[in-house]
Design a protein around this motif. Sequence first.
Motif, PDB file in Angstrom:
ATOM      1  N   LYS A   1      54.255  53.880  68.037  1.00 29.74           N
ATOM      2  CA  LYS A   1      54.210  54.322  69.452  1.00 29.74           C
ATOM      3  C   LYS A   1      52.761  54.688  69.807  1.00 29.74           C
ATOM      4  O   LYS A   1      52.242  54.312  70.848  1.00 29.74           O
ATOM      5  CB  LYS A   1      55.112  55.542  69.679  1.00 29.74           C
ATOM      6  N   SER A   2      52.104  55.455  68.891  1.00 30.03           N
ATOM      7  CA  SER A   2      50.704  55.833  69.126  1.00 30.03           C
ATOM      8  C   SER A   2      49.792  54.605  69.056  1.00 30.03           C
ATOM      9  O   SER A   2      48.833  54.498  69.818  1.00 30.03           O
ATOM     10  CB  SER A   2      50.250  56.881  68.111  1.00 30.03           C
TER      11      SER A   2
ATOM     12  N   PRO B   1      51.051  59.552  72.036  1.00 31.06           N
ATOM     13  CA  PRO B   1      50.708  58.603  73.097  1.00 31.06           C
ATOM     14  C   PRO B   1      50.118  59.255  74.353  1.00 31.06           C
ATOM     15  O   PRO B   1      49.142  58.749  74.916  1.00 31.06           O
ATOM     16  CB  PRO B   1      52.054  57.923  73.396  1.00 31.06           C
TER      17      PRO B   1
ATOM     18  N   CYS C   1      55.115  52.767  75.969  1.00 26.86           N
ATOM     19  CA  CYS C   1      54.791  53.248  74.609  1.00 26.86           C
ATOM     20  C   CYS C   1      56.032  53.660  73.838  1.00 26.86           C
ATOM     21  O   CYS C   1      55.964  53.846  72.619  1.00 26.86           O
ATOM     22  CB  CYS C   1      53.830  54.433  74.676  1.00 26.86           C
TER      23      CYS C   1
ATOM     24  N   ALA D   1      50.049  52.942  72.303  1.00 24.42           N
ATOM     25  CA  ALA D   1      49.330  53.714  73.342  1.00 24.42           C
ATOM     26  C   ALA D   1      47.822  53.514  73.191  1.00 24.42           C
ATOM     27  O   ALA D   1      47.092  53.416  74.190  1.00 24.42           O
ATOM     28  CB  ALA D   1      49.669  55.198  73.231  1.00 24.42           C
TER      29      ALA D   1
END
Length: 271
Positions: free
Chosen positions: A170-171, A94, A161, A174
């Motif tokens: 999570k990524s 992120p 995130c 982000a």
Amino acid sequence: MKKVCVITGGGSGMGLAAAKYMPKDKIIIVSGRTMSKLEGAVKELEEAGYEAFAHTCDTSDRESVKALAEYAASLGEITNVINAAGLSPAMADPEKLLRVNALGTVYVNKEFSARMNEGSVIVDVSSNSAYVLPKFMINKKTYALAETNEDLFLKKSLKLCRLPKDEYNKSGFAYALSKNFVVWYAQHCAFGYGLKGIRVCSLSPGLIATDMGNKEANAGGDMLQYTAENRMGTPEELGYAIATVADERNGYLAGVDILVDGGATNGKNFH
Ligand SMILES: NC(=O)c1ccc[n+]([C@@H]2O[C@H](COP(=O)([O-])OP(=O)(O)OC[C@H]3O[C@@H](n4cnc5c(N)ncnc54)[C@H](OP(=O)(O)O)[C@@H]3O)[C@@H](O)[C@H]2O)c1
């Protein structure tokens, strides 16, 4: 004086495809972190009849962006900037995604606009992922910190995130946040630079069959069912769209995001 078009992320994918639709009287500078890739792109462009140059730049590093802008200005008048550099969820964590996609856009728009004149254009490439976040998660006050307090911008954004449970999501979050930022920031710049005669737009692709798009095809594949033709876009289709938005003749197009996603975002309303 020669006119110069700078393309960040121009070594591959949509950035390189856009270069091939730009007028041939412009100098094209392709930029990215990997010189071998850029050299390949220059070769392709030269074979197609362009005067093209390669210049390495990491858009998440302000000094590197400044050096690219200075180099471009030394070759002629910067008339078009296509900011296609970016990383996707499968490629980075992120923080890296926010640094490259969000802060990189701030550096590019700031360093280049300081060296551009009336009638010039900046196109920031976003993503239709910009449209997937619930409205309550989008905080314009946090976005504004990207110009004034980067550390706080990152801290507040990274806190959000952490909400998804697994690393990919999570990524993914982000990525969506960084691209939502790009849409907002391009509009912010359009109204900031407008009186100087610099036009700014963002353009949001859907799932496109580039190196990046193919890496994300599994995760993003469910988006395809919502496209009008049930398919990914091609780099050439997006290259044409980006070059058209970046064309000076499209002079009244400013302060808006152009969604080029085969209908995927709106398609959800028809399924
Ligand atoms: N393909 C899709 O499905 C899709 C969908 C929506 C939005 N987009 C966006 O479209 C843009 C173009 O992506 P693409 O699909 O054409 O993928 P791509 O072929 O991977 O192009 C991205 C380019 O950005 C460069 N880059 C990455 N990080 C950089 C950095 N820190 N500084 C400078 N250059 C950097 C890469 O070169 P180096 O690694 O050599 O630096 C690469 O040439 C990206 O902003 C992406 O987020 C893509």
